[in-house]
Structures are given as C-alpha cells and as structure tokens.
Design a protein around this motif. Structure first.
Motif, PDB file in Angstrom:
ATOM      1  N   HIS A  88       0.829  -1.204   0.000  1.00 22.05           N
ATOM      2  CA  HIS A  88       0.000   0.000   0.000  1.00 22.05           C
ATOM      3  C   HIS A  88       0.867   1.259   0.000  1.00 22.05           C
ATOM      4  N   LEU A  89       2.031   1.172   0.616  1.00 23.87           N
ATOM      5  CA  LEU A  89       2.943   2.314   0.640  1.00 23.87           C
ATOM      6  C   LEU A  89       3.784   2.393  -0.637  1.00 23.87           C
ATOM      7  N   GLY A  90       3.742   1.339  -1.462  1.00 15.42           N
ATOM      8  CA  GLY A  90       4.500   1.339  -2.703  1.00 15.42           C
ATOM      9  C   GLY A  90       5.996   1.172  -2.508  1.00 15.42           C
ATOM     10  N   ILE A  91       6.396   0.523  -1.387  1.00 13.82           N
ATOM     11  CA  ILE A  91       7.831   0.414  -1.097  1.00 13.82           C
ATOM     12  C   ILE A  91       8.248  -1.044  -0.875  1.00 13.82           C
ATOM     13  N   ALA A  92       7.417  -1.996  -1.303  1.00 11.20           N
ATOM     14  CA  ALA A  92       7.755  -3.411  -1.091  1.00 11.20           C
ATOM     15  C   ALA A  92       9.070  -3.766  -1.774  1.00 11.20           C
ATOM     16  N   GLY A  93       9.270  -3.311  -3.006  1.00 11.58           N
ATOM     17  CA  GLY A  93      10.494  -3.618  -3.734  1.00 11.58           C
ATOM     18  C   GLY A  93      11.715  -2.996  -3.080  1.00 11.58           C
ATOM     19  N   GLU A  94      11.581  -1.756  -2.591  1.00 11.13           N
ATOM     20  CA  GLU A  94      12.694  -1.069  -1.933  1.00 11.13           C
ATOM     21  C   GLU A  94      13.091  -1.781  -0.643  1.00 11.13           C
ATOM     22  N   LEU A  95      12.078  -2.202   0.132  1.00  8.08           N
ATOM     23  CA  LEU A  95      12.373  -2.901   1.375  1.00  8.08           C
ATOM     24  C   LEU A  95      13.018  -4.264   1.096  1.00  8.08           C
ATOM     25  N   ALA A  96      12.568  -4.945   0.047  1.00 11.23           N
ATOM     26  CA  ALA A  96      13.162  -6.233  -0.320  1.00 11.23           C
ATOM     27  C   ALA A  96      14.633  -6.063  -0.695  1.00 11.23           C
ATOM     28  N   TRP A 133      18.864   3.851   2.204  1.00 13.41           N
ATOM     29  CA  TRP A 133      18.959   3.447   3.607  1.00 13.41           C
ATOM     30  C   TRP A 133      18.185   4.380   4.530  1.00 13.41           C
ATOM     31  N   THR A 134      17.708   5.497   3.997  1.00  8.32           N
ATOM     32  CA  THR A 134      16.890   6.417   4.822  1.00  8.32           C
ATOM     33  C   THR A 134      15.425   5.984   4.856  1.00  8.32           C
ATOM     34  N   LEU A 135      15.060   5.000   4.030  1.00  4.02           N
ATOM     35  CA  LEU A 135      13.644   4.643   3.879  1.00  4.02           C
ATOM     36  C   LEU A 135      12.984   4.209   5.184  1.00  4.02           C
ATOM     37  N   PRO A 136      13.561   3.303   5.989  1.00  6.36           N
ATOM     38  CA  PRO A 136      12.867   2.901   7.222  1.00  6.36           C
ATOM     39  C   PRO A 136      12.545   4.083   8.139  1.00  6.36           C
ATOM     40  N   GLY A 137      13.483   5.005   8.270  1.00  3.85           N
ATOM     41  CA  GLY A 137      13.222   6.180   9.102  1.00  3.85           C
ATOM     42  C   GLY A 137      12.147   7.067   8.505  1.00  3.85           C
ATOM     43  N   ARG A 138      12.169   7.221   7.177  1.00  2.60           N
ATOM     44  CA  ARG A 138      11.147   8.056   6.529  1.00  2.60           C
ATOM     45  C   ARG A 138       9.766   7.425   6.641  1.00  2.60           C
ATOM     46  N   ILE A 139       9.709   6.081   6.591  1.00  2.00           N
ATOM     47  CA  ILE A 139       8.426   5.392   6.750  1.00  2.00           C
ATOM     48  C   ILE A 139       7.858   5.690   8.135  1.00  2.00           C
ATOM     49  N   GLU A 140       8.681   5.568   9.146  1.00  2.00           N
ATOM     50  CA  GLU A 140       8.224   5.808  10.515  1.00  2.00           C
ATOM     51  C   GLU A 140       7.729   7.244  10.678  1.00  2.00           C
ATOM     52  N   THR A 141       8.446   8.201  10.093  1.00  2.00           N
ATOM     53  CA  THR A 141       8.048   9.613  10.173  1.00  2.00           C
ATOM     54  C   THR A 141       6.727   9.839   9.448  1.00  2.00           C
ATOM     55  N   ALA A 142       6.581   9.249   8.259  1.00  2.00           N
ATOM     56  CA  ALA A 142       5.353   9.439   7.477  1.00  2.00           C
ATOM     57  C   ALA A 142       4.140   8.856   8.200  1.00  2.00           C
ATOM     58  N   LEU A 143       4.306   7.670   8.791  1.00  2.00           N
ATOM     59  CA  LEU A 143       3.195   7.057   9.528  1.00  2.00           C
ATOM     60  C   LEU A 143       2.808   7.919  10.720  1.00  2.00           C
ATOM     61  N   ALA A 144       3.796   8.469  11.412  1.00  2.00           N
ATOM     62  CA  ALA A 144       3.505   9.320  12.557  1.00  2.00           C
ATOM     63  C   ALA A 144       2.766  10.582  12.123  1.00  2.00           C
ATOM     64  N   LEU A 156      20.417  -6.844   0.911  1.00  2.00           N
ATOM     65  CA  LEU A 156      21.724  -6.309   1.242  1.00  2.00           C
ATOM     66  C   LEU A 156      22.116  -6.641   2.681  1.00  2.00           C
ATOM     67  N   GLU A 157      21.142  -6.557   3.590  1.00  2.00           N
ATOM     68  CA  GLU A 157      21.436  -6.870   4.986  1.00  2.00           C
ATOM     69  C   GLU A 157      21.816  -8.343   5.172  1.00  2.00           C
ATOM     70  N   GLN A 158      21.279  -9.203   4.321  1.00  2.00           N
ATOM     71  CA  GLN A 158      21.587 -10.636   4.406  1.00  2.00           C
ATOM     72  C   GLN A 158      22.813 -11.015   3.571  1.00  2.00           C
ATOM     73  N   GLY A 159      23.434 -10.024   2.949  1.00  2.21           N
ATOM     74  CA  GLY A 159      24.610 -10.299   2.131  1.00  2.21           C
ATOM     75  C   GLY A 159      24.291 -10.922   0.802  1.00  2.21           C
ATOM     76  N   LEU A 160      23.040 -10.794   0.337  1.00  2.00           N
ATOM     77  CA  LEU A 160      22.621 -11.424  -0.912  1.00  2.00           C
ATOM     78  C   LEU A 160      22.383 -10.405  -2.027  1.00  2.00           C
ATOM     79  N   GLY A 161      22.650  -9.131  -1.750  1.00  2.00           N
ATOM     80  CA  GLY A 161      22.362  -8.087  -2.725  1.00  2.00           C
ATOM     81  C   GLY A 161      23.364  -8.042  -3.853  1.00  2.00           C
ATOM     82  N   THR A 162      22.947  -7.418  -4.934  1.00  2.00           N
ATOM     83  CA  THR A 162      23.786  -7.245  -6.117  1.00  2.00           C
ATOM     84  C   THR A 162      24.407  -5.850  -6.093  1.00  2.00           C
ATOM     85  N   ILE A 163      25.282  -5.620  -7.073  1.00  2.00           N
ATOM     86  CA  ILE A 163      25.876  -4.289  -7.208  1.00  2.00           C
ATOM     87  C   ILE A 163      24.798  -3.251  -7.488  1.00  2.00           C
ATOM     88  N   ASP A 164      23.823  -3.627  -8.319  1.00  2.00           N
ATOM     89  CA  ASP A 164      22.716  -2.715  -8.606  1.00  2.00           C
ATOM     90  C   ASP A 164      21.932  -2.408  -7.339  1.00  2.00           C
TER      91      ASP A 164
END
Length: 531
Positions: free
Chosen positions: A85-93, A113-124, A98-106
């Motif tokens: 609903h927030l349109g950020i499923a792909g960004e969070l994935a 990396w600011t997204l989790p904090g921005r999500i919390e601010t937007a919800l508030a 990356l956190e699991q060490g499975l990310g690509t160069i792209d």
C-alpha cells in the motif's frame, strides 16, 4: 519551474457517450484548490484525465512536475500488505537482500537506507503507529488504509497531489491529518471533496456544474457567499426577462383584440353601405400595411425578449430544493427506544472490539456515536440491531426501527424504487407509495428507476423515502456514515429530509457540519482499540 496543471479546451464523455464537461479552460498552480460539484459532473474523471488514466474526448492537459494521487477507494487483495500500500515493497526487499549479504551491485547502488526512518516519520504524520511492513491490509479499517495512502504521498513527495474525497472514512484525527498534510504542502494540490470543514482550508474553489467550470478565489465560506450573490442576481435577471416576455405577449394580444374590434366595426359599416367603394379599397390596403408592420415589430420584440430570457435561463443551474413534511411517528417523549447493558462482541468473539458498552435512548433523542477509526462504531450498530451476535451483555430495540448502512443494503438493487417501497411497506397502497416517493423527489417515472442504477445520493434519498416517507415511519432511524460519497447538494437534501423526521436518530458520522445540521443533541464516544 513551479508545479502546475493546465487544461486546454478539455472535453470528456462517458463510454455511453454522455458528455460530462465540454471545452474546459482551467489552470491549477502551486496552491490548494478545492474541486466541487454534484455527483456526476465529472470531478473524479477530471483527476484521472490529469494523471493520464483516462483520455479526454477532446483537448489536452499540460502538467509541470510529478503527480501523486489519493483515490477514493482501493481494492484490497487477500495478500496485500502495508508495504504494498505504501508502494515500497520492492525497496524494502532490496534493503533486506543487502542486509543478508545477498544483494547485487545494482542493489547497493539503488538502495535507500533512509527509507525505514522516513516510513516511521510518514506514519507518525498521519497518526498511525509503526506498522510492520508485512502486515496484511485486510486487518486495517478503511480509515486506516486511507491514512496509509496519505503516508505514501508523503514518502513519494510529488510536486502535485490530487486527493479524491480524502476524508471519507476518516475520524476527526484522520481528517486533521489531511488538513496538516495540505498545510505543509508547497506544491500544487487539487482536492475533490464534499467536506465543508476541509474546503475551508482551500486557497481557491473550482466548481464543476452542468454549465461548465468556474473558479472562485478563497475558501468554502468565500465561495458560498459569492455563489449566493451570483445565484440571486441570475435568478433576478431570469425573473425580469420572463416577465418581459409575458408583458409583450399581453400587449400583442391586446393589440390583436383591438384590431379585431376595429375590423369588425368597419365590416359592419361596409355592409350597411355607409362607406363608398373606392374608399373601402384604400382603407383595406392601409390596414393590411399597418397590420403587417405591427406584426413584424411585435414578432421582433417577442423574439428579442425570448432570447433574453433564454440567455438568463442558461446562467441558472436548476437545482430543486428538498423540503419534506413527514407523517409523525408519535414517539412519546418518555418512551425507552433502545437499551443496551454490558454489550460485548465483534467479528472475532475471542477478541471483541466492543467491550461492556451500556447506553439508552429515550424519546426522540438525536444521538451520535463517535470514536476513532477502528473503535468499532459500525460493529456497535450491528450488535445493537442483532445483525452480529453479542458474546456478552444484552441489547434491545423497543420500537419499530430502520437502519440505513453505508450501501443502503435494505434496498434490493434489482427492484425499482417503487417496488422496494412496496416490499418494505406491504400495508401501504399505491397512492401512499407514490406520495411518499414524491416527497423525496421521486415523481412519476423517476420512481420506476432500478435501485442499482442510482447514484450514492439518490440511493440514500430512496432509502429515506422507503423507510421514513410512508404513513407509518419507524420511531427509530439508525444511520451509518450516511454522507460518505455524497456531494454537498445531496448532503443538504438528506439534511432537509432528516430535519422533517420527529423520531429518534442514532447516527455514526465524522461529518461535524452534517451532525450539527440534523440537530444531534448527545454524543457517545467509543475508546480507541489497538491497531
């Protein structure tokens, strides 16, 4: 370049070739603009044309800047999540990989990396707690999903926002969140709304009517004042023009009658032989010439007056006011209408939304049930009416009642309005049926419309006609969010109908102006449940 939207000679017709608007020339700049008009004038369609989701029949749209849109409703799939609903499923994935060490160069290059904090601010900012991204949307109320959609706009930060009925389904705090969002918006905002409180926050009002579009600087109160003056002037001009047509018709008739009397006298003289034959011929020719010139002059004056009346009439949109006189319910002032003691329950009996609610209605009280989204207002109505079994406590309605929910489900969509009335009022004869429907402006063939084809305002008006419009209206009327999806004119019609009702009212609504207009005297507040 500042954000803007320009419409150039824009026209649009529905798929069945019904024109909604023609030749619109409008500009929206970096300000908050309220877009108003009766249901069916094309407000939502206009927003979809601006976003490119609909193609106009003619004309073009020029947009400077990026666009974000909040729609009236969103279809929720069984697996849809908060992240969807927030349109950020792909960004969070991507961040998760990356956190699991499975990310690509792209992934590394595009990660935000600011997204989790921005999500919390937007919800508030929209009054929601920190929701888990994987939480299913189906577990949230409609109002909570609307707040999520507002949070999505905050995250996307477009140059232009389009809001289509943003305060529908929102409680007072949610409505304030919309106001706060608009207060802080520095780009362009176009807001379709019937919420008079929200429209008071606008910088300009654009009204769509059957006559076209008109822009008014200022908010709702300024628009209402200007509109009243314009309407009074237009109606005065029309009245003057129509009186002029009548006066000219009367003079033409008087001249014709005078000529007929004069011609009759001349014929009688000629018959007696009082006038020489040579003079008769000259008099006849002169009379014919004079008569022809008079007729041409009269026709020209009549045509000019009729044209003036037609021009004046074209400036007045015909809106028939609703003023209803209803059969009294004869509800005694001291009669207990509804009694609930320790009422507890909800869709999930193991986790009740309503807990130990007790209330009583006595006589023709007008009571509102208030509370934030998710507090169980609709659930309480279902428990009170027995539509939902209580897990504890007891509820009794001690007088005849009718309930109109948000979809007016008591009407069969496959039946005509007339047949719905007869089904709900089997003791009423045809004359009573037709009189009741006429009180709510369903006259003659209008009463034969199929309920499923009605607009939201027409559906609610039909529901009122079929419940409180007959000879034996119920002594209690229960309404659940009756103004959702209604235009302002339709809301005013419903207000007029309810003002004529002398029974008890139990209403769930977040529309403060509506509650004030129908004379609510007491409010029962429900506490907030955890999200």
């Amino acid at each position: 370049m500042p954000a803007s939207v320009s419409l150039h000679h824009l026209s649009y017709s529905t798929p069945d070739n019904q024109p909604l608007f023609t030749g619109l020339e409008l500009s929206f700049g970096a300000e908050r603009t309220g877009l108003i008009g009766r249901n069916g004038t094309g407000k939502s369609s206009l927003l979809r044309i601006i976003t490119g989701h609909l193609q106009p029949s003619a004309g073009s749209v020029t947009v400077q800047g990026s666009i974000g849109m909040l729609t009236q409703s969103v279809q929720v799939g069984p697996d849809d999540t908060v992240a969807d609903h927030l349109g950020i499923a792909g960004e969070l994935a991507r961040l998760d990989r990356l956190e699991q060490g499975l990310g690509t160069i792209d992934d590394a290059g595009e990660a935000d990396w600011t997204l989790p904090g921005r999500i919390e601010t937007a919800l508030a900012e929209v009054g929601l707690p920190a929701l888990a991204p994987e939480r299913l949307l189906s577990t949230l109320s409609g109002g909570q999903r609307t707040r999520l959609a507002l949070a999505r706009l905050i995250l996307a930060a477009p140059d232009i926002i389009l809001l289509d009925e943003p305060t529908n389904n929102l409680d007072a705090d949610g409505r304030q969140a919309v106001v706060d969002l608009l207060h802080g918006w520095r780009g362009a905002a176009i807001v379709v709304s019937h919420d008079r409180a929200l429209l008071r926050e606008m910088d300009a009002i654009v009204e769509l009517t059957t006559l076209g579009a008109r822009t008014y600087g200022g908010n709702w109160d300024h628009y209402a004042e200007r509109k009243a003056l314009e309407l009074a002037a237009a109606e005065h001009e029309l009245s003057t023009a129509e009186r002029r047509v009548v006066e000219i018709d009367r003079k033409i008739q008087a001249v014709a009658e005078k000529k007929a009397r004069k011609d009759g006298a001349g014929k009688r003289k000629a018959a007696r032989g009082d006038i020489p034959r040579i003079m008769l011929g000259g008099m006849k020719e002169n009379a014919e010439n004079t008569s022809g010139e008079g007729a041409r002059l009269a026709n020209r004056l009549r045509a000019d007056a009729a044209e003036a009346a037609s021009d004046a009439r074209s400036k007045v949109e015909i809106l028939t006011p609703l003023s209803v006189t209803l059969t009294p319910t004869n509800l005694p002032a001291g009669r207990t209408v509804l009694q609930a003691d320790g009422l507890t329950g909800g869709p999930d009996a193991a986790s009740p939304i309503i807990r130990e609610v007790s209330l009583q209605l006595t006589g023709p009280e007008r009571v509102a049930i208030a509370g934030p989204n998710g507090s169980g207002k609709t659930t309480l109505l279902r428990l009170l009416t027995g539509a939902l079994p209580a897990s504890a406590g007891v509820a009794r309605i001690l007088v005849p009642y009718a309930m109109l929910d948000q979809t007016v489900s008591l009407l069969d969509p496959g039946l005509t309005i007339r047949d719905n009335f007869r089904a709900l009022n089997p003791e009423s004869d045809e004359n009573t049926c037709r009189a009741a429907l006429a009180r709510f402006m369903f006259r003659a063939d209008a009463a034969l419309q199929t309920a499923g084809t009605l607009s939201g305002g027409e559906m609610l008006r039909a529901g009122l006609a079929c419940t409180i419009g007959g000879d034996n209206p119920p002594q209690l009327l229960i309404l659940d969010e009756p103004t959702n999806h209604l235009d302002i004119h339709a809301i005013e019609q419903v207000e007029a109908g309810l003002r004529g009702y002398d029974g008890a009212l139990l209403v769930v609504s977040h529309d403060a102006a509506f509650l004030a207009a129908i004379g609510i005297g007491r409010t029962i507040a429900l506490p907030m449940n955890p999200v």
